[in-house]
Design an enzyme around this catalytic site. Structure first.
Site, PDB file in Angstrom:
ATOM      1  CD  GLU A   1      -2.946  -1.165   2.239  1.00  0.00           C
ATOM      2  OE1 GLU A   1      -4.135  -1.234   1.912  1.00  0.00           O
ATOM      3  OE2 GLU A   1      -2.573  -1.060   3.418  1.00  0.00           O
TER       4      GLU A   1
ATOM      5  CE1 TYR B   1      -6.633  19.035  21.925  1.00  0.00           C
ATOM      6  CE2 TYR B   1      -8.587  18.984  23.315  1.00  0.00           C
ATOM      7  CZ  TYR B   1      -7.288  19.408  23.082  1.00  0.00           C
ATOM      8  OH  TYR B   1      -6.659  20.214  23.982  1.00  0.00           O
TER       9      TYR B   1
HETATM   10 ZN   LIG Z   1      -5.106  -0.844   3.680  1.00  0.00          ZN
END
Ligand SMILES: [Zn+2]
Length: 215
Positions: A78, A124
Site C-alpha cells: 500500500e 480535538y
Molecule cells: Zn489498507
C-alpha cells in the site's frame, strides 16, 4: 556522516516504537496498517506482510520518492497510498494508514456522509482531523485508489477509504500518529452514540476553534 546515520537510526526506532504503540492499542491487527516517513534519502515505510507490533528498525523499507525500492525488506503493497499523499502535500512528512476497527465500521455504514464521514463531535477531532472525505471503494491493488487519494490529498490531510480504513498525513511522524488516533477514537464515539440524539459542535463553535487554532 556519523551524525546523519544516527538521525536515520533514531527515526527508524521512532517508527518501530509508534507502530508498536498502535498495535498494543488494537489499532492494527494481523499484518495490516502501514507507516511512512519522508526523508531526504527517500521514504522509509513499513514492510509488506509485517506485524506493526514486531518491526525491526534495520529492516524497514527505503523507497525512492518515486516508489522504487532502495533497501530493506519489500515495502508495503500500500506504499502507493503514501506516495499519493506526499505528491500533493509538500508540508506532510509522515503518513499513517490503518484498518482500525471503528473507522472501518464507519466507512461501511450506508448513512455515512461521503463529504464528511465523521461529525465534529469534539474540538480535538475538528482541530486534528477536520473534514474527512469518504473515498469510494476500490479493490486492493487497483491503482485507481491512488488516483482517488491524490485527487483529495491537496485539500485534505485525512481521508477514509470505504470498506477499508483511514489514511492520514502529518507534518511529523508523531503528528500523523496523533491524527490517526484522534480519528479512530472519534469513530468509536460516533458508534457509541449511534441511534441517540447528539450535540455535535455547532457552526459557531467550529468557527471559534478555527479562529483560535488556525491550521
Ligand atoms: Zn489498507
Amino acid at each position: 556522516m556519523t551524525a546523519i546515520l544516527s538521525e536515520t537510526t533514531k527515526l527508524r526506532e521512532r517508527i518501530v516504537r509508534l507502530a508498536e504503540l498502535l498495535y498494543l492499542r488494537g489499532y492494527v491487527h494481523g499484518t495490516t496498517g502501514n507507516i511512512s516517513v519522508r526523508t531526504d534519502e527517500g521514504i522509509i515505510v513499513t514492510p509488506t506482510n509485517s506485524s506493526m507490533g514486531m518491526l525491526d528498525p534495520a529492516r524497514l523499507s527505503l523507497v525512492g520518492h518515486d516508489g522504487r525500492p532502495i533497501s530493506g525488506d519489500k515495502p508495503s503493497k500500500e506504499t502507493f497510498l503514501h506516495l499519493a499523499m506526499y505528491e500533493e502535500r509538500a508540508s506532510s512528512n509522515a503518513v499513517v494508514h490503518l484498518h482500525s476497527t471503528h473507522s472501518v465500521a464507519v466507512s461501511i455504514l450506508a448513512d455515512t456522509d461521503p463529504e464528511n464521514a465523521l461529525p465534529p463531535l469534539t474540538a480535538y477531532h475538528h482541530m486534528k482531523v477536520g473534514r474527512l472525505p469518504l473515498v469510494p471503494y476500490v479493490r486492493p491493488g487497483d491503482m485507481r485508489l491512488a488516483d482517488e487519494v491524490r485527487q483529495r490529498a491537496a485539500t485534505y490531510h485525512a481521508m477514509l477509504l470505504a470498506n477499508h480504513g483511514p489514511v492520514v498525513a502529518g507534518k511529523s511522524l508523531e503528528d500523523a500518529v496523533a491524527i490517526a488516533e484522534e480519528l479512530e477514537e472519534t469513530a468509536k464515539l460516533r458508534l457509541l452514540t449511534e441511534g441517540r440524539p447528539v450535540n455535535a459542535l455547532t457552526h459557531d463553535q467550529l468557527a471559534e476553534l478555527d479562529h483560535h487554532f488556525p491550521s
